[in-house]
Design a protein around this motif. Structure first.
Motif, PDB file in Angstrom:
ATOM      1  N   ARG A  25       0.846  -1.192   0.000  1.00 13.05           N
ATOM      2  CA  ARG A  25       0.000   0.000   0.000  1.00 13.05           C
ATOM      3  C   ARG A  25       0.881   1.241   0.000  1.00 13.05           C
ATOM      4  O   ARG A  25       1.977   1.226   0.546  1.00 13.05           O
ATOM      5  N   GLN A  26       0.326   2.299  -0.554  1.00 12.34           N
ATOM      6  CA  GLN A  26       1.072   3.573  -0.574  1.00 12.34           C
ATOM      7  C   GLN A  26       0.420   4.605   0.346  1.00 12.34           C
ATOM      8  O   GLN A  26       0.794   5.777   0.340  1.00 12.34           O
ATOM      9  N   GLY A  27      -0.574   4.201   1.097  1.00  9.49           N
ATOM     10  CA  GLY A  27      -1.225   5.103   2.037  1.00  9.49           C
ATOM     11  C   GLY A  27      -1.863   4.280   3.147  1.00  9.49           C
ATOM     12  O   GLY A  27      -1.950   3.048   3.032  1.00  9.49           O
ATOM     13  N   GLY A  54      -6.068   7.201  -8.187  1.00  6.00           N
ATOM     14  CA  GLY A  54      -4.873   7.235  -7.331  1.00  6.00           C
ATOM     15  C   GLY A  54      -4.688   5.861  -6.707  1.00  6.00           C
ATOM     16  O   GLY A  54      -4.427   5.726  -5.515  1.00  6.00           O
ATOM     17  N   CYS A  55      -4.808   4.834  -7.570  1.00  4.94           N
ATOM     18  CA  CYS A  55      -4.858   3.435  -7.091  1.00  4.94           C
ATOM     19  C   CYS A  55      -3.517   2.932  -6.589  1.00  4.94           C
ATOM     20  O   CYS A  55      -3.461   1.898  -5.924  1.00  4.94           O
ATOM     21  N   ILE A  75      -6.564   3.980 -11.864  1.00  9.47           N
ATOM     22  CA  ILE A  75      -5.844   5.066 -12.549  1.00  9.47           C
ATOM     23  C   ILE A  75      -4.849   5.696 -11.591  1.00  9.47           C
ATOM     24  O   ILE A  75      -5.192   6.026 -10.447  1.00  9.47           O
ATOM     25  N   ASP A  76      -3.616   5.831 -12.060  1.00  6.68           N
ATOM     26  CA  ASP A  76      -2.590   6.490 -11.252  1.00  6.68           C
ATOM     27  C   ASP A  76      -1.655   7.257 -12.180  1.00  6.68           C
ATOM     28  O   ASP A  76      -1.447   6.895 -13.327  1.00  6.68           O
ATOM     29  N   LEU A  77      -1.103   8.309 -11.621  1.00  5.23           N
ATOM     30  CA  LEU A  77      -0.207   9.178 -12.376  1.00  5.23           C
ATOM     31  C   LEU A  77       1.106   8.479 -12.733  1.00  5.23           C
ATOM     32  O   LEU A  77       1.739   8.804 -13.725  1.00  5.23           O
ATOM     33  N   PHE A  78       1.497   7.500 -11.900  1.00  7.88           N
ATOM     34  CA  PHE A  78       2.838   6.939 -12.073  1.00  7.88           C
ATOM     35  C   PHE A  78       2.839   5.603 -12.818  1.00  7.88           C
ATOM     36  O   PHE A  78       2.282   4.609 -12.340  1.00  7.88           O
ATOM     37  N   PHE A  81       3.754   2.375 -10.891  1.00  8.93           N
ATOM     38  CA  PHE A  81       2.692   1.845 -10.030  1.00  8.93           C
ATOM     39  C   PHE A  81       1.697   1.053 -10.869  1.00  8.93           C
ATOM     40  O   PHE A  81       1.216  -0.003 -10.458  1.00  8.93           O
ATOM     41  N   MET A 105      -6.129  12.093 -12.234  1.00 11.03           N
ATOM     42  CA  MET A 105      -7.486  12.222 -11.705  1.00 11.03           C
ATOM     43  C   MET A 105      -8.109  13.579 -12.055  1.00 11.03           C
ATOM     44  O   MET A 105      -9.310  13.763 -11.898  1.00 11.03           O
ATOM     45  N   GLU A 121      -8.770   5.841  -2.322  1.00  9.80           N
ATOM     46  CA  GLU A 121      -8.256   5.779  -0.942  1.00  9.80           C
ATOM     47  C   GLU A 121      -6.995   6.623  -0.816  1.00  9.80           C
ATOM     48  O   GLU A 121      -6.014   6.415  -1.534  1.00  9.80           O
ATOM     49  N   GLY A 122      -7.062   7.565   0.096  1.00 12.02           N
ATOM     50  CA  GLY A 122      -5.874   8.374   0.409  1.00 12.02           C
ATOM     51  C   GLY A 122      -5.307   9.098  -0.790  1.00 12.02           C
ATOM     52  O   GLY A 122      -4.092   9.296  -0.888  1.00 12.02           O
ATOM     53  N   ALA A 123      -6.138   9.518  -1.728  1.00 16.93           N
ATOM     54  CA  ALA A 123      -5.591  10.117  -2.954  1.00 16.93           C
ATOM     55  C   ALA A 123      -6.350  11.353  -3.427  1.00 16.93           C
ATOM     56  O   ALA A 123      -5.806  12.147  -4.190  1.00 16.93           O
ATOM     57  N   TYR A 125      -6.822  13.977  -2.062  1.00 15.67           N
ATOM     58  CA  TYR A 125      -6.127  15.218  -1.669  1.00 15.67           C
ATOM     59  C   TYR A 125      -5.286  15.787  -2.813  1.00 15.67           C
ATOM     60  O   TYR A 125      -4.997  16.973  -2.856  1.00 15.67           O
TER      61      TYR A 125
HETATM   62  C1  LIG Z   1      -1.123   8.087  -0.676  1.00 13.31           C
HETATM   63  S1  LIG Z   1      -1.096   7.237  -2.226  1.00 13.31           S
HETATM   64  C2  LIG Z   1      -2.490   6.153  -2.080  1.00 13.31           C
HETATM   65  C3  LIG Z   1      -2.384   4.943  -2.960  1.00 13.31           C
HETATM   66  C4  LIG Z   1      -3.457   3.858  -2.759  1.00 13.31           C
HETATM   67  N1  LIG Z   1      -4.787   4.349  -3.073  1.00 13.31           N
HETATM   68  C5  LIG Z   1      -3.422   3.340  -1.349  1.00 13.31           C
HETATM   69  O1  LIG Z   1      -4.300   3.698  -0.546  1.00 13.31           O
HETATM   70  O2  LIG Z   1      -2.521   2.543  -1.057  1.00 13.31           O
HETATM   71  C6  LIG Z   1      -1.653   8.478  -3.391  1.00 13.31           C
HETATM   72  C7  LIG Z   1      -1.613   8.005  -4.840  1.00 13.31           C
HETATM   73  O3  LIG Z   1      -2.103   9.053  -5.695  1.00 13.31           O
HETATM   74  C8  LIG Z   1      -1.344   9.037  -6.888  1.00 13.31           C
HETATM   75  N2  LIG Z   1      -1.505  10.335  -7.558  1.00 13.31           N
HETATM   76  C9  LIG Z   1      -0.950  11.538  -7.237  1.00 13.31           C
HETATM   77  N3  LIG Z   1      -1.415  12.512  -8.050  1.00 13.31           N
HETATM   78  C10 LIG Z   1      -2.273  11.913  -8.913  1.00 13.31           C
HETATM   79  C11 LIG Z   1      -3.066  12.379 -10.003  1.00 13.31           C
HETATM   80  N4  LIG Z   1      -3.082  13.659 -10.341  1.00 13.31           N
HETATM   81  N5  LIG Z   1      -3.822  11.490 -10.669  1.00 13.31           N
HETATM   82  C12 LIG Z   1      -3.821  10.174 -10.339  1.00 13.31           C
HETATM   83  N6  LIG Z   1      -3.100   9.667  -9.313  1.00 13.31           N
HETATM   84  C13 LIG Z   1      -2.330  10.515  -8.613  1.00 13.31           C
HETATM   85  C14 LIG Z   1       0.058   8.729  -6.405  1.00 13.31           C
HETATM   86  O4  LIG Z   1       0.870   8.257  -7.447  1.00 13.31           O
HETATM   87  C15 LIG Z   1      -0.228   7.665  -5.348  1.00 13.31           C
HETATM   88  O5  LIG Z   1      -0.247   6.374  -5.902  1.00 13.31           O
END
Ligand SMILES: C[S@@+](CC[C@H](N)C(=O)[O-])C[C@H]1O[C@@H](n2cnc3c(N)ncnc32)[C@H](O)[C@@H]1O
Length: 257
Positions: A25-27, A54-55, A75-78, A81, A105, A121-123, A125
């Protein structure tokens, strides 16, 4: 391209990605908390369209996919991942209905009213809580659900040290009643909200980082960016342990009306 040609910013991101890639997990979160949130969702069938914004590498997505019917797009920016996300889906033989795509996103290309469930989840923001709720709403069918977890204050007032830390990190942090009010204001019925249990931070988020930090510090010995990254993660964990009575992550579940 070698790292020498990258801007500091790009290099920072790739290091952060590498650091978090090694973890499930990243969050903060847990399978139990994701499943509790999913228990409020009653509109899914094998035709459902679900997205997870932000998966990350898909820890929570794979949990969902094992219970929720329908097709799930993460969907994720990286890209790294997403590569790991698709590898994880294949390992669990979910690749036919669980797919990861690189994207942002804040630039989604779904049709209006296409989706049954938006998960994040946790994304959220990254785009901002209120902006995300507002912009993503049009992609949901009427009666569709949004499920997001978000940093929130548990009390009306808190010690200055933690207040300052969060205002610097994420000024949109707010109390639970204020977040629920935003959910309502942006066009959703506030179906439920609940605080993620402490083990979502300790057992599932900070503890796995301890060994990852040792490995990373050895691999990049003397690298000031890595040292700063690890120091900041460690400080965050210490602050959590000191001030966990005052803040945490909260799941907010809304139904589009
Ligand atoms: C705190 S992590 C949470 C990851 C996962 N959902 C979890 O709970 O383990 C935030 C995630 O948002 C992604 N992220 C950041 N900016 C983003 C964007 N503009 N669009 C999509 N994903 C993004 C990051 O790459 C990261 O994987």
């Amino acid at each position: 391209m070698s790292n020498d040609n990258k801007s500091i910013h790009e290099f920072d991101f790739s290091l952060i990605c590498e650091y978090f890639s090694s973890m499930e997990r990243q969050g903060p979160g847990s399978p139990q908390a994701s499943l509790k949130a999913l228990s409020f969702i009653d509109n899914l069938n094998s035709e459902s369209r679900i997205i997870d914004l932000g998966c990350g590498t898909g820890g929570q997505t794979m949990t969902l996919a094992q219970i929720a019917p329908g097709n799930i797009t993460g969907i994720d920016l990286f890209p790294e991942f997403i590569r790991l996300f698709n590898q994880n889906a294949e390992k669990l033989n979910l690749q036919e209905r669980v797919k990861g795509e690189t994207g942002s996103m804040d630039a989604l290309t779904f049709q209006e009213e296409e989706l049954d469930l938006i998960w994040s989840e946790g994304a959220i923001y990254n785009i901002g809580f209120e902006k995300g709720l507002t912009e993503w709403r049009k992609f949901l069918k009427t009666g569709g659900y949004i499920v997001v977890s978000e940093a929130s204050w548990f009390t009306g007032e808190r010690p200055e040290e933690i207040e300052k830390f969060w205002i610097d990190a994420y000024p949109e942090i707010d109390t639970i009643p204020n977040k629920v009010a935003q959910l309502q204001k942006t066009g959703y019925i506030p179906v439920a909200s609940f605080i993620l249990p402490e083990n979502c931070w300790t057992e599932y988020f900070y503890q796995p980082q301890v060994s990852a930090q040792e490995i990373f510090l050895k691999k990049y010995a003397g690298n000031p960016t890595v040292e700063a990254l690890i120091a900041s993660e460690r400080r965050e964990a210490e602050l959590y342990s000191k001030y966990k009575a005052f803040y945490g992550y909260v799941f907010y579940i809304g139904k589009k009306i």
